[in-house]
Design a protein around this motif. Structure first.
Motif, PDB file in Angstrom:
ATOM      1  N   ARG A 342     -16.659  -2.849   0.199  1.00 24.26           N
ATOM      2  CA  ARG A 342     -15.211  -2.611   0.151  1.00 24.26           C
ATOM      3  C   ARG A 342     -14.858  -1.515   1.137  1.00 24.26           C
ATOM      4  O   ARG A 342     -15.397  -0.403   1.067  1.00 24.26           O
ATOM      5  CB  ARG A 342     -14.772  -2.228  -1.256  1.00 24.26           C
ATOM      6  N   ASP A 343     -13.958  -1.808   2.042  1.00 30.04           N
ATOM      7  CA  ASP A 343     -13.590  -0.833   3.061  1.00 30.04           C
ATOM      8  C   ASP A 343     -12.896   0.365   2.413  1.00 30.04           C
ATOM      9  O   ASP A 343     -12.052   0.196   1.526  1.00 30.04           O
ATOM     10  CB  ASP A 343     -12.660  -1.477   4.091  1.00 30.04           C
ATOM     11  N   PRO A 344     -13.213   1.584   2.861  1.00 31.30           N
ATOM     12  CA  PRO A 344     -12.591   2.781   2.284  1.00 31.30           C
ATOM     13  C   PRO A 344     -11.061   2.789   2.388  1.00 31.30           C
ATOM     14  O   PRO A 344     -10.387   3.422   1.571  1.00 31.30           O
ATOM     15  CB  PRO A 344     -13.205   3.921   3.102  1.00 31.30           C
ATOM     16  N   LEU A 345     -10.497   2.112   3.381  1.00 34.15           N
ATOM     17  CA  LEU A 345      -9.044   2.090   3.522  1.00 34.15           C
ATOM     18  C   LEU A 345      -8.352   1.384   2.363  1.00 34.15           C
ATOM     19  O   LEU A 345      -7.139   1.531   2.167  1.00 34.15           O
ATOM     20  CB  LEU A 345      -8.648   1.405   4.838  1.00 34.15           C
ATOM     21  N   LEU A 346      -9.115   0.617   1.569  1.00 31.40           N
ATOM     22  CA  LEU A 346      -8.535  -0.096   0.435  1.00 31.40           C
ATOM     23  C   LEU A 346      -8.547   0.731  -0.858  1.00 31.40           C
ATOM     24  O   LEU A 346      -8.132   0.232  -1.904  1.00 31.40           O
ATOM     25  CB  LEU A 346      -9.295  -1.408   0.192  1.00 31.40           C
ATOM     26  N   ALA A 347      -8.970   1.971  -0.774  1.00 31.22           N
ATOM     27  CA  ALA A 347      -9.166   2.778  -1.980  1.00 31.22           C
ATOM     28  C   ALA A 347      -7.912   2.875  -2.848  1.00 31.22           C
ATOM     29  O   ALA A 347      -8.003   2.870  -4.086  1.00 31.22           O
ATOM     30  CB  ALA A 347      -9.644   4.183  -1.600  1.00 31.22           C
ATOM     31  N   THR A 348      -6.746   2.949  -2.226  1.00 35.33           N
ATOM     32  CA  THR A 348      -5.515   3.108  -3.013  1.00 35.33           C
ATOM     33  C   THR A 348      -4.806   1.787  -3.286  1.00 35.33           C
ATOM     34  O   THR A 348      -3.696   1.788  -3.834  1.00 35.33           O
ATOM     35  CB  THR A 348      -4.531   4.061  -2.291  1.00 35.33           C
ATOM     36  N   PHE A 349      -5.446   0.673  -2.928  1.00 35.04           N
ATOM     37  CA  PHE A 349      -4.748  -0.620  -3.033  1.00 35.04           C
ATOM     38  C   PHE A 349      -5.415  -1.585  -4.014  1.00 35.04           C
ATOM     39  O   PHE A 349      -5.340  -2.806  -3.862  1.00 35.04           O
ATOM     40  CB  PHE A 349      -4.626  -1.262  -1.638  1.00 35.04           C
ATOM     41  N   SER A 350      -6.034  -1.028  -5.047  1.00 33.44           N
ATOM     42  CA  SER A 350      -6.628  -1.860  -6.080  1.00 33.44           C
ATOM     43  C   SER A 350      -5.545  -2.634  -6.826  1.00 33.44           C
ATOM     44  O   SER A 350      -4.480  -2.077  -7.138  1.00 33.44           O
ATOM     45  CB  SER A 350      -7.396  -0.987  -7.088  1.00 33.44           C
ATOM     46  N   PRO A 351      -5.798  -3.897  -7.172  1.00 33.88           N
ATOM     47  CA  PRO A 351      -4.823  -4.627  -7.976  1.00 33.88           C
ATOM     48  C   PRO A 351      -4.728  -4.128  -9.422  1.00 33.88           C
ATOM     49  O   PRO A 351      -3.806  -4.512 -10.152  1.00 33.88           O
ATOM     50  CB  PRO A 351      -5.342  -6.066  -7.931  1.00 33.88           C
ATOM     51  N   ASP A 352      -5.650  -3.249  -9.830  1.00 33.47           N
ATOM     52  CA  ASP A 352      -5.650  -2.725 -11.193  1.00 33.47           C
ATOM     53  C   ASP A 352      -4.972  -1.379 -11.329  1.00 33.47           C
ATOM     54  O   ASP A 352      -5.043  -0.758 -12.400  1.00 33.47           O
ATOM     55  CB  ASP A 352      -7.097  -2.624 -11.700  1.00 33.47           C
ATOM     56  N   ARG A 353      -4.302  -0.904 -10.302  1.00 38.26           N
ATOM     57  CA  ARG A 353      -3.646   0.401 -10.427  1.00 38.26           C
ATOM     58  C   ARG A 353      -2.520   0.310 -11.458  1.00 38.26           C
ATOM     59  O   ARG A 353      -1.912  -0.754 -11.650  1.00 38.26           O
ATOM     60  CB  ARG A 353      -3.138   0.881  -9.077  1.00 38.26           C
TER      61      ARG A 353
END
Length: 357
Positions: A342-353
């Protein structure tokens, strides 16, 4: 053995995912309910950008995608992107200056242009501000043609593309998504990617997953074709315009298009009148047609990418900024599905937020 992956949706996001997966050796099937190219894609203003107002994580994601679009353009024949840059003065002066200062701090300096310099960039504009900013390195593409080019490249790499086949629901066995149910029965896969735009929430609901999202309408007017009148993208208060490869001027109240609110034809005519008032030579073009697109948007406005609730066999990609982000999200989805990375740039874009629950 190659991993079997179904991609639901053939818009620019699904097409990019399919190409990246097929290129990496996956056995890919793209399933589209309607015609190839999807629905939201064909009604996009089609601006590839990082300069619009976003928090820094979203800005970084956009910047990475711009870079990857260049790489894809060098790999895929016929992938036409016009890196024309864009003029921006659609904010009050103080906000515009603050926006430019923030972008400079983040590493994307916007060039401040005086009125005469704006005229040199776009000599056919009639209504010019005292100053504005120019975002170099941004661009535009023809969205439907681009999605279809990506699908053709995916097909050349071995992907199957099936159009006119709605997915009724996601198939599930023992808590794992195992494919999709269609009118022709179940199609099985090791992984199922939902890149279905406005239909995303309904498909997720079929396996008990709730995703808060909306699909606001956005109208764009399209003029009759004309000789070249604009060199790039122009963002002014209440009117964003660009000229397509075939010469049509596409206009929206902003880049997303205004909500037609039940009066689409009148709004389209008003936009076309504004184009005629703004652009020398566009007075007599007239309105050829208008489009109303439904922009798939997670509830907090930002992309949702990954496995919702850790559901095995299921991967989700839904975002409003499809044209800008398609390149990077296609790459990142393929990496996560095939390599578990998983690319680090996706850290804030989880569908479970929490904001999407």
């Amino acid at each position: 053995m190659a991993k079997r992956v179904i991609v639901i949706g053939s818009g620019i996001i699904g097409a990019s995912i399919a190409w990246h997966l097929a290129k990496a050796g996956a056995e890919v099937t793209v399933i589209e309910a309607g015609g190839t190219g999807g629905l939201a894609t064909r009604a996009s203003w089609a601006w590839i950008n990082a300069s619009w107002g976003n928090p820094e994580p979203y800005f970084r994601l956009r910047l990475r995608s711009i870079d990857h679009w260049h790489r894809m353009q060098s790999e895929i024949g016929g992938l036409a992107i016009n890196w024309c840059g864009g003029l921006i003065w659609d904010l009050p002066p103080a906000e515009l200056d603050a926006h430019a200062a923030e972008r400079a701090q983040w590493g994307q300096p916007l060039r401040r242009l005086r009125r005469e310099e704006i005229h040199a960039v776009e000599p056919n504009l009639r209504q010019l501000p005292d100053y504005g900013y120019f975002a170099a390195g941004e661009g535009m593409l023809e969205p439907l043609a681009t999605a279809r080019t990506l699908l053709s490249a995916a097909s050349a790499a071995g992907a199957d593309v099936i159009s006119g086949m709605p997915v009724k629901w996601l198939a599930e066995e023992h808590g794992r998504v195992t494919g999709v149910m269609t009118d022709e029965g179940v199609i099985h896969a090791d992984e199922t990617v939902v890149a279905a735009g406005a239909n995303t929430a309904q498909l997720l609901d079929s396996v008990g997953i709730t995703l808060r999202m909306s699909a606001p309408a956005g109208l764009l007017s399209h003029s009759k074709p004309a000789p070249k009148l604009l060199n790039g993208l122009v963002m002014t208060p209440g009117l964003h315009i660009r000229q397509t490869a075939e010469g049509r001027i596409v206009a929206g109240a902003d880049f997303a298009g205004a909500d037609p609110e039940g009066n689409a034809e009148a709004l389209a005519a008003d936009l076309q009148a504004k184009v005629g008032a703004m652009v020398e030579g566009a007075e007599g073009l007239g309105l050829a047609f208008f489009t109303v697109g439904y922009r798939p948007t997670p509830a907090d406005g930002f992309s949702a990418i990954g496995r919702p609730h850790g559901k095995n066999g299921l991967y989700l990609v839904v975002t409003h900024s499809g044209v800008t982000l398609a390149a990077a999200l296609g790459l990142f989805a393929a990496q996560e599905l095939l390599n578990g990375t998983r690319d680090p740039l996706l850290a804030t874009f989880s569908p479970d937020r929490p904001s999407l629950a």
